[in-house]
Design a protein around this motif. Structure first.
Motif, mmCIF file in Angstrom:
data_model
loop_
_atom_site.group_PDB
_atom_site.id
_atom_site.type_symbol
_atom_site.label_atom_id
_atom_site.label_comp_id
_atom_site.label_asym_id
_atom_site.label_seq_id
_atom_site.Cartn_x
_atom_site.Cartn_y
_atom_site.Cartn_z
ATOM 1 N N GLY A 1 0.772 -2.748 13.166
ATOM 2 C CA GLY A 1 1.254 -2.251 12.182
ATOM 3 C C GLY A 1 2.567 -1.062 11.697
ATOM 4 O O GLY A 1 3.427 -0.793 11.131
ATOM 5 N N ASN A 2 2.261 0.253 12.503
ATOM 6 C CA ASN A 2 2.923 0.894 12.741
ATOM 7 C C ASN A 2 4.995 0.134 13.503
ATOM 8 O O ASN A 2 5.607 1.195 12.108
ATOM 9 N N LEU B 1 -1.329 -4.200 5.645
ATOM 10 C CA LEU B 1 -1.715 -2.514 4.420
ATOM 11 C C LEU B 1 -0.529 -1.734 4.589
ATOM 12 O O LEU B 1 0.784 -1.347 3.909
ATOM 13 N N PHE B 2 0.028 -1.821 5.826
ATOM 14 C CA PHE B 2 1.536 -1.090 6.573
ATOM 15 C C PHE B 2 2.989 -1.246 5.778
ATOM 16 O O PHE B 2 3.836 -1.124 5.057
ATOM 17 N N PHE B 3 3.292 -2.752 5.661
ATOM 18 C CA PHE B 3 3.981 -3.102 5.268
ATOM 19 C C PHE B 3 3.910 -3.290 3.843
ATOM 20 O O PHE B 3 5.127 -2.775 3.107
ATOM 21 N N GLY B 4 2.666 -2.889 2.918
ATOM 22 C CA GLY B 4 2.561 -2.663 1.450
ATOM 23 C C GLY B 4 3.224 -0.534 1.739
ATOM 24 O O GLY B 4 4.125 -0.438 0.531
ATOM 25 N N LEU B 5 1.869 -0.418 1.962
ATOM 26 C CA LEU B 5 2.562 0.995 2.067
ATOM 27 C C LEU B 5 3.627 1.707 2.657
ATOM 28 O O LEU B 5 4.160 2.477 2.493
ATOM 29 N N THR B 6 4.707 0.805 3.376
ATOM 30 C CA THR B 6 6.306 1.242 3.166
ATOM 31 C C THR B 6 6.809 1.089 2.137
ATOM 32 O O THR B 6 7.827 2.043 1.803
ATOM 33 N N MET B 7 6.711 0.251 1.118
ATOM 34 C CA MET B 7 7.147 0.230 0.330
ATOM 35 C C MET B 7 6.684 0.814 -1.028
ATOM 36 O O MET B 7 7.625 0.853 -2.403
ATOM 37 N N VAL B 8 5.229 1.748 -0.617
ATOM 38 C CA VAL B 8 5.013 2.265 -1.889
ATOM 39 C C VAL B 8 5.530 3.758 -1.860
ATOM 40 O O VAL B 8 5.835 4.503 -2.696
#
Length: 484
Positions: free
Chosen positions: A309-310, A367-374
């Motif tokens: 994820g990281n 989850l982190f794929f999305g958070l990076t774009m947010v």
């Protein structure tokens, strides 16, 4: 007029500031993987142990509002060097701790240094790079803000299994020493030192306000909502924050200039950032407890399970940064929250004491794929709407609320987790410890999924600052009175 301040080595300055901030933000969650070890060693419950994370965030929430004032009183070099030295002292104290109170004090001291460094980093980066390069630079900074707390459990898991949890702090201390020497030589001043009057009442109201709010949320994990330990600091915090806001709006030189919230995309960007941080830190405290306590995975293995994820975050951050100036924030933030919601729904549905580890890994990657774009696009889009003279106030306000959101996310996640465990034990009194813990974590993800839904709704209102100006201009034109 250009908003850029020319310095000799902007990339070197940015690197020092980002590495210092990375160490501080890494410290936010580094002990999450060690909570069960600390609980056993010092004989404390989860509700008490979570203060090692919540207390850290609480100090940041209290200190960051004062950062805008500090930047007007002290040079950039002074703030960076002293921020690193204070962080170093905190790390050494925590590493040498022989009981829980000393460990907590060490965390508080370390958080004080981080609270100085974070707003300075954001303000300096906005000033030393031109607007055309801001997307890429903020992409890297977004990577620091999201990767550091997310990577905390992964790296600390390996350190705990090989050397023991105190070495989390010893390794940080060595890096702080090297960084302090480097900063003393390479950092130059970019802030305008005006030495405004220090308003003690504003600092007190801010401290009581944010401190009371976070303390109340954290205490809810241990006692009922009706307890004076919860509602007294909660009411005191709310009243203090109200008085703080009124006082700031009437002052010529406010501690935090609330004018920044008159810019709609800044306000929305800050809100979206807060929701993102809340998801990151809520997940960061729950998953280590779940992987170690319910799936009975070692600290090192649990840390490595979070690594993919990281890795997604590391790969995506520069891509998002480079495409930001071309695509704008709206596409990224909406798409990002769809993935965040999907990842949390998977967690909510699959978590149990028998869940295959690959399902947790997959959900965490989504989850982190999305958070990076947010995270980076919403932050950059919001700050881009502010004029240069409000950069320091904007970064202070945004960072303050981010830390409050992080502390609230950690505290509420543990509170809901505890409530979920209690509810499950009532329904299934003969369940084993692993089943009870898994049920509590699953229950907490209902809350985090709800936050994701709110974030997705907010993302639909994201616009470029330029689009707002154009619409405002059209509105003014169409409402002009017709002259005869």
């Amino acid at each position: 007029m250009s908003t850029q301040i020319h310095v000799k080595n902007p990339k070197t300055m940015a690197f020092i500031l980002m590495l210092g901030a990375f160490l501080g933000l890494f410290g936010e969650t580094a002990l999450n993987m060690a909570l069960s070890d600390v609980m056993e060693e010092f004989s404390v419950l989860a509700a008490t142990a979570q203060w090692l994370t919540t207390g850290y965030l609480l100090v940041l929430a209290i200190l960051v509002p004062i950062s805008a004032l500090l930047m007007k009183w002290f040079s950039t070099r002074q703030l960076v060097v002293w921020g690193l030295i204070i962080s170093l002292l905190g790390a050494v104290l925590a590493a040498l701790s022989s009981n829980f109170p000393i460990l907590l004090i060490g965390r508080v001291v370390q958080a004080t240094g981080t609270g100085i460094l974070l707003p300075v980093m954001l303000n300096v980066v906005l000033l030393i790079f031109p607007v055309r390069k801001r997307g890429v630079v903020m992409g890297v900074m977004g990577l620091v803000i999201t990767l550091a707390p997310a990577l905390g459990p992964t790296l600390s898991g390996v350190i705990i299994s090989t050397m023991g949890w105190p070495y989390i702090f010893w390794i940080s201390a060595i890096l702080y020493v090297l960084l302090t020497i480097f900063a003393a030589v390479k950092i130059t001043n970019v802030s305008e030192i005006t030495k405004p009057k220090i308003d003690i009442l504003s600092i007190l109201l801010s401290t009581i306000g944010f401190g009371g709010l976070i303390y109340a949320l954290s205490t809810m994990a241990e006692v009922a909502l009706s307890s004076p330990k919860v509602w007294v600091p909660l009411i005191a915090g709310i009243i203090s924050l109200g008085l703080f806001g009124i006082r700031q709006s009437k002052m010529a030189s406010p501690l935090v200039n609330l004018q920044v919230f008159k810019y709609p995309m800044f306000t929305l960007g800050t809100l979206i950032m807060c929701l993102g941080i809340l998801v990151i830190l809520g997940t960061a405290i729950l998953l280590p407890l779940y992987l170690k306590g319910a799936l009975l995975i070692s600290a090192a293995a649990a840390g490595l399970l979070l690594l993919p994820g990281n890795a997604v975050n590391v790969i995506m951050s520069p891509i998002v940064g480079s495409l930001f100036d071309k695509w704008g924030a709206r596409r990224f933030v909406i798409t990002g929250f769809l993935f965040v919601l999907l990842g949390n729904i998977i967690f909510m549905l699959v978590i149990s004491s028998q869940t295959p580890a690959w399902q947790i890994v997959a959900a965490f990657m989504i989850l982190f794929f999305g958070l990076t774009m947010v995270m980076m696009p919403s932050q950059t889009n919001g700050l881009n709407q502010l004029p240069r003279e409000l950069y320091a106030d904007g970064s202070a306000a945004m960072n303050t609320l981010n830390q409050v959101a992080g502390a609230a996310g950690t505290a509420i996640a543990i509170t809901v987790f505890t409530a979920g465990q209690n509810s499950y034990m009532i329904d299934f009194p003969y369940a084993n410890q692993q089943e009870v813990l898994a049920a509590g974590v699953q229950y907490a993800f209902y809350f985090i999924t709800g936050i994701s839904v709110v974030g997705l709704m907010c993302s639909l209102f994201v616009k470029k600052p330029g689009e707002i100006k154009k619409k405002s201009a059209v509105a003014v034109k169409t409402t002009e009175p017709v002259r005869s």
